[in-house]
Write an enzyme that holds these catalytic residues in place. Structure first.
Site, PDB file in Angstrom:
ATOM      1  CB  CYS A  39      -0.916  -0.008   1.215  1.00 12.69           C
ATOM      2  SG  CYS A  39      -1.791   1.550   1.492  1.00 12.69           S
ATOM      3  N   GLY A  40       0.642   2.138  -1.015  1.00  8.65           N
ATOM      4  CA  GLY A  40       1.416   3.368  -1.101  1.00  8.65           C
ATOM      5  C   GLY A  40       1.216   4.282   0.094  1.00  8.65           C
ATOM      6  CG  HIS A  41      -2.564   5.949   0.912  1.00 10.60           C
ATOM      7  ND1 HIS A  41      -2.321   7.233   0.509  1.00 10.60           N
ATOM      8  CD2 HIS A  41      -3.575   5.474   0.133  1.00 10.60           C
ATOM      9  CE1 HIS A  41      -3.157   7.548  -0.478  1.00 10.60           C
ATOM     10  NE2 HIS A  41      -3.922   6.497  -0.719  1.00 10.60           N
ATOM     11  CB  CYS A  42       0.940   1.231   4.272  1.00 11.27           C
ATOM     12  SG  CYS A  42      -0.796   0.742   4.409  1.00 11.27           S
TER      13      CYS A  42
END
Length: 440
Positions: A39-42
């Site tokens: 996940c990019g946000h993670c």
């Protein structure tokens, strides 16, 4: 990101203990991150989360951070209802069953600034802002959401929307209005400032009990039309009496109902005297659906309407006279109370006298406050319209409401005579003052 776990000791800054340790939480508070490795946000959050863990490493309050790979630890994800990534939850005092979701809402964000700007303009609406998770949970709202609470008339209704500034501003205007607005000098700016083009008006006498019962049905019909139709109460025994003349009504005709589109000035009359909530709602919807024909006011045709140099037109004889293919008809649309109209009256009479013996020319007048014509909207007084002979049903010359400063200077009879001649004889329109008023 390794194995799942919660922090439960003070030795490490960011715990990745096996999930079995979840049952033995000893710290007073433990923020808990669930993420997915892809996940990019993670990935963007990871260094900030680690930095925060370092700051809290020696915190005397016992605060610790932990993280869980939600893809690997499916049981944990299911237990805590994790379906999107990343998710932050706060566990307090070993309470595993009621963690608090962390929203990360920024009260100084760009979206929040738009909210503050709207709040500064809407001075009659109370605004509040919060990023407290317990409130989010209590009212089932998500971050960057506006929630409107109303305490009266709508059973404490609650509405939610996002932070789009334009949509929010429109939403607040609509919902700051009562479902039924009484027409008063105080409410008038709100009624016309709401930018709702369709108004449904109920004319009643508030001193009569039977009329109050009708008001109840009117209010019950209003909710489905919020934003489409503004429901307006007209008290014919109060400030609303001034509205009666605009609709050609008398106070004794109440109760009655009118629908108006304030952009087109089209008015609609309810065909029945049944004022149940269902009948009111059906009427409003039928008008919106184009199933009701507009209602045009008209006085009765005077017996002597054509016996004077200036002919008297009303709604009922306008079509017959103005669109007579053999006649050139020059009509003054006036209001009885208009000062400019009164000043023009003797000039218009003189014009009628001038052309009374011309069989193909008619000089006429129409009280536009008591008579309405289909496809002809009068927005100022006096307004002059010239209807030439022929089958085309067109208005060749339009001279809208005069303010005393027009180029023709209505103060003298010759100006009107030359205006009419310009309409009748095209070559005369080379006159610089008249040419601007020509319309094909």
């Amino acid at each position: 990101m390794g194995q799942a776990g919660l922090c439960c000791g003070a030795g490490a800054s960011l715990c990745e203990a096996p999930c079995s340790t979840l049952a033995v939480l000893t710290c007073s508070a433990c923020p808990f991150l669930t993420d997915a490795p892809w996940c990019g946000h993670c990935q963007a959050l990871a260094p900030e989360f680690t930095r925060a863990a370092g700051i809290l490493k020696n915190d005397s309050m016992g605060l610790r951070l932990a993280k869980v790979d939600a893809i690997e630890e499916t049981d944990l994800s299911a237990e805590f209802g994790v379906t999107a990534y990343p998710v932050l939850k706060l566990f307090r005092d070993g309470n595993r069953t009621h963690p608090i979701d962390f929203t990360g809402t920024d009260l100084q964000s760009k979206a929040a600034q738009g909210f503050y700007e709207i709040a500064s303009d809407a001075v009659d609406v109370t605004f509040g802002v919060s990023n407290r998770t317990e409130l989010f949970q209590k009212y089932s709202v998500t971050p960057d959401t506006v929630c409107l609470f109303k305490k009266v008339r709508e059973g404490g209704a609650r509405h939610q929307l996002g932070l789009n500034k334009e949509e929010l501003s429109r939403f607040i205007v609509l919902h700051s209005l009562e479902l039924v607005m009484e027409f008063t000098s105080q409410n008038s700016p709100k009624i016309f400032g709401a930018k709702i083009l369709n108004h449904l008006l109920l004319f009643i006498n508030k001193t009569l009990e039977a009329h109050q019962e009708i008001l109840g049905s009117f209010q019950a019909a209003a909710p489905p039309f919020r934003g489409q139709v503004l429901f307006v109460l007209i008290d014919v025994n109060g400030e609303g009496a001034q509205v009666l003349q605009y609709f050609g009504l008398k106070s004794h005709e109440a109760p009655t109902m009118r629908f108006i589109n304030i952009e087109t000035n089209r008015k609609y009359r309810m065909a029945t005297d049944e004022f149940t909530s269902q009948a009111v709602g059906s009427f409003a919807q039928a008008v919106l659906d184009g199933k009701v024909q507009p209602h045009f006011m008209s006085e009765e045709v005077p017996e002597d309407w054509d016996k004077h140099p200036v002919k008297i037109l009303v709604g009922k004889n306008f079509e017959q006279v103005a669109y007579d293919e053999t006649k050139n008809v020059f009509v003054k649309f006036y209001a009885p109370w208009c000062t400019h109209c009164k000043e023009m009256a003797p000039v218009w009479e003189a014009l009628g006298e001038k052309y009374k013996d011309h069989e193909n020319i008619i000089i006429a007048k129409l009280d536009a406050t008591a008579n309405e014509i289909m496809n002809l909207t009068i927005r100022g007084y006096p307004t002059l319209h010239y209807f030439p002979a022929g089958p085309d049903r067109k208005v060749l010359l339009r001279l809208p409401g005069w303010d005393g400063k027009g180029p023709l200077g209505w103060g003298c009879t010759w100006a009107l005579i030359w205006t009419l001649r310009a309409a009748l004889v095209p070559q005369l329109t080379q006159d610089a003052e008249l040419k601007g008023f020509r319309e094909g």
